[in-house]
Design an enzyme around this catalytic site. Sequence first.
Site, PDB file in Angstrom:
ATOM      1  N   ASP A 247       0.803  -1.225   0.000  1.00 45.65           N
ATOM      2  CA  ASP A 247       0.000   0.000   0.000  1.00 45.65           C
ATOM      3  C   ASP A 247       0.835   1.274   0.000  1.00 45.65           C
ATOM      4  OD1 ASP A 247      -2.470  -1.397   0.156  1.00 45.65           O
ATOM      5  OD2 ASP A 247      -2.072  -1.773   2.279  1.00 45.65           O
ATOM      6  N   HIS A 248       2.121   1.154   0.033  1.00 51.20           N
ATOM      7  CA  HIS A 248       2.984   2.343   0.169  1.00 51.20           C
ATOM      8  C   HIS A 248       4.044   2.365  -0.917  1.00 51.20           C
ATOM      9  CE1 HIS A 248       5.667   5.304   2.106  1.00 51.20           C
ATOM     10  NE2 HIS A 248       4.564   5.683   2.708  1.00 51.20           N
ATOM     11  N   PHE A 249       3.843   2.831  -1.988  1.00 49.07           N
ATOM     12  CA  PHE A 249       2.648   3.339  -2.634  1.00 49.07           C
ATOM     13  C   PHE A 249       2.355   2.440  -3.826  1.00 49.07           C
ATOM     14  CE2 PHE A 249       4.515   7.107  -0.652  1.00 49.07           C
ATOM     15  CZ  PHE A 249       3.438   7.626   0.022  1.00 49.07           C
TER      16      PHE A 249
END
Length: 162
Positions: free
Chosen positions: A33-35
């Site tokens: 999720d990052h990123f």
Amino acid sequence: MRFSLVDQILTLEKGKSITAVKNLSLAEEYLQDHFPGFAVMPGVMMVESIVQAGAWLMRYTNDFEYSTILLKQTKAIRFNSFVTPGKQLKVSLSIQKWEENLCTLKATSEVEGETAVSGRIVLEQFNLRDKTPSMAENDADRIKDLQAQFGQLWNPNRQTAS
């Protein structure tokens, strides 16, 4: 969930300094999720890698006398470059000042020779039993676990490439 953000200790000088590495892999769950489309190690994780390396230096210096070492303060933290999967974050810390249970360390980290994060941190060491005597057994168990983990991270006889 506990994140181990030190994969190996390269150099260690009791009461003075430490150099450690974190190898960033795409398997790190937080990278999903990052990123999306541009996976990078979050800045807070880069700082945590510095904190964990500093804690190992303090534990080694004090012969694992304390069960707990926590981040008390950051000073002048500067982020200069990203850490992406397949790269290695090399963290170096030196003790600047040590007063009672507070240790101030100067930290720099780099990726492929480029500074990634730099600044100073203050770490505090203590035992749980100091405030809650019934926690003495927890301190002993924690110290035993930390000593075992340290044995996996640091081998003074192992040859490492810089």
